[in-house]
Design a protein around this motif. Sequence first.
Motif, PDB file in Angstrom:
ATOM      1  N   GLY A 191       0.817  -1.212   0.000  1.00  0.00           N
ATOM      2  CA  GLY A 191       0.000   0.000   0.000  1.00  0.00           C
ATOM      3  C   GLY A 191       0.846   1.256   0.000  1.00  0.00           C
ATOM      4  O   GLY A 191       0.534   2.241  -0.693  1.00  0.00           O
ATOM      5  N   HIS A 192       1.945   1.240   0.768  1.00  0.00           N
ATOM      6  CA  HIS A 192       2.867   2.383   0.764  1.00  0.00           C
ATOM      7  C   HIS A 192       3.542   2.519  -0.601  1.00  0.00           C
ATOM      8  O   HIS A 192       3.771   3.631  -1.085  1.00  0.00           O
ATOM      9  CB  HIS A 192       3.934   2.208   1.848  1.00  0.00           C
ATOM     10  N   ILE A 193       3.876   1.363  -1.218  1.00  0.00           N
ATOM     11  CA  ILE A 193       4.492   1.414  -2.544  1.00  0.00           C
ATOM     12  C   ILE A 193       3.538   2.090  -3.533  1.00  0.00           C
ATOM     13  O   ILE A 193       3.946   2.926  -4.337  1.00  0.00           O
ATOM     14  CB  ILE A 193       4.859  -0.001  -3.041  1.00  0.00           C
ATOM     15  N   ARG A 194       2.251   1.750  -3.457  1.00  0.00           N
ATOM     16  CA  ARG A 194       1.311   2.365  -4.403  1.00  0.00           C
ATOM     17  C   ARG A 194       1.245   3.876  -4.207  1.00  0.00           C
ATOM     18  O   ARG A 194       1.243   4.632  -5.187  1.00  0.00           O
ATOM     19  CB  ARG A 194      -0.091   1.763  -4.258  1.00  0.00           C
ATOM     20  N   ALA A 195       1.166   4.328  -2.972  1.00  0.00           N
ATOM     21  CA  ALA A 195       1.110   5.771  -2.718  1.00  0.00           C
ATOM     22  C   ALA A 195       2.375   6.451  -3.219  1.00  0.00           C
ATOM     23  O   ALA A 195       2.322   7.537  -3.816  1.00  0.00           O
ATOM     24  CB  ALA A 195       0.907   6.028  -1.226  1.00  0.00           C
TER      25      ALA A 195
END
Length: 448
Positions: free
Chosen positions: A40-44
């Motif tokens: 999820g952090h990678i997507r942001a």
Amino acid sequence: MFKIYNTFSKDVENFEPVSKDGLVRIYSCGMTVQDTPHIGHIRALVTVDILRRVLKLSGYSVFSVYNFTDIDDKLITKMAQSKIDYRIISQRNIDEFFEVFNSLNILNFDVYPRATGHIEEIIELISKLLEKGFAYRSGDDIYFSVSKFKGYGKLSGKRLDDLIEGKRVEVNQNKENPLDFVLWKGAKDNEPYWYSPFGKGRPGWHIECSAMSIKYLGESFDIHAGGQDLIFPHHENEIAQSECATGKPFAKYWVHNGMVNLKGEKMSKSLGNVFKAKELLKLYGPNVLRFFLYKTHYRKDIEFSTERVEEAKTAFKRLVPYLDENFEEDNVDDKIYKDFKDALEDDLNTPQALGIIFETINMINKKEKDESLLRNTLSKMYKDLGFIFEKKEKDDLTEQLVEILLKIRETMKKEKNYQMADTIREELKKRKIIINDLKDGVTWKIED
């Protein structure tokens, strides 16, 4: 012209910077560092990365900020559970964040502020809100009075009357209104605290981001980015407290990426259904993960599964043989590149941009245009999307195929069919496979 969807207006808008100096100022809500980064952090990160890349392609200069929330309830809970000081936990997770960050080839931000490094600015902002009557003391805590801000709900579209106490908002008898949120929490036993005019304590989550963004970007700035899960209450509360403190509009554009779901449920640390970023990078590498995310428009949710990432890996492999790190930046097919750039400038349409890339590969295979020009164009588009040029290495299949071609070439030479032998050499050279004819045989290598 660059266009972006603005959560505030619920529409795609032509982008116009706040400042006339052409500098675009961006604040990206960063990690709460009670744990290590996940997909999820990678997507942001990838979303705000392609946002900044496209702004630069469109001719803008960019100044960007990525914060770390290194003091909050979750981190304190983690400290109590692990018996490890919150500063050690924070630093370990921030260190891992930068490992992931660098592996992904994310453009550097200009500032990486931490909440604990901005207590002075936070106290100053809270003091302004108290002075103007937008905040009040309750026991040892300071709360923001939501009913005093008439624009509350303008980002999320929620109405005060619809937010029923105890249903969507945590019940707290210390509040004048169940929607009021904490700005400063009075000190409790075995918790970190700082001294302030309101007594010992620590900041609430929402006020941290307002203080840091205003310090580095000013009272009004261009873009505030983050995940859709932050729209309410976090970003709604940021707007309320910031605009009440300054009397000015806060962020002009609100850019929110969709969630990463696992079996239909949002992936998050609190739910425990996460795929760790570092582990995924080991399994698939940064390019495949970026490609996987780009296949879905940034505003849509993604259903994560290893099967879907494997599909992305297979598709990405089709692209790699056509790339050349040493391509000529200015030697591109104007129409193809314009279509590619137009797609990105239209609300960061990465799926369409990837489609143009694969259409270009098809053109190469069909020999519809000059191959060198098309390969240059591919490499330029690839680089613009933030992919990393991978070192080409021999794999078993490549080695077998090249050896077969070399045997055919040797047969052609024996039969004095030098034209075909030279054609094989040149075709391999185009694909960065270099043949060396020696007295005692033939060697080959893949050129960097």
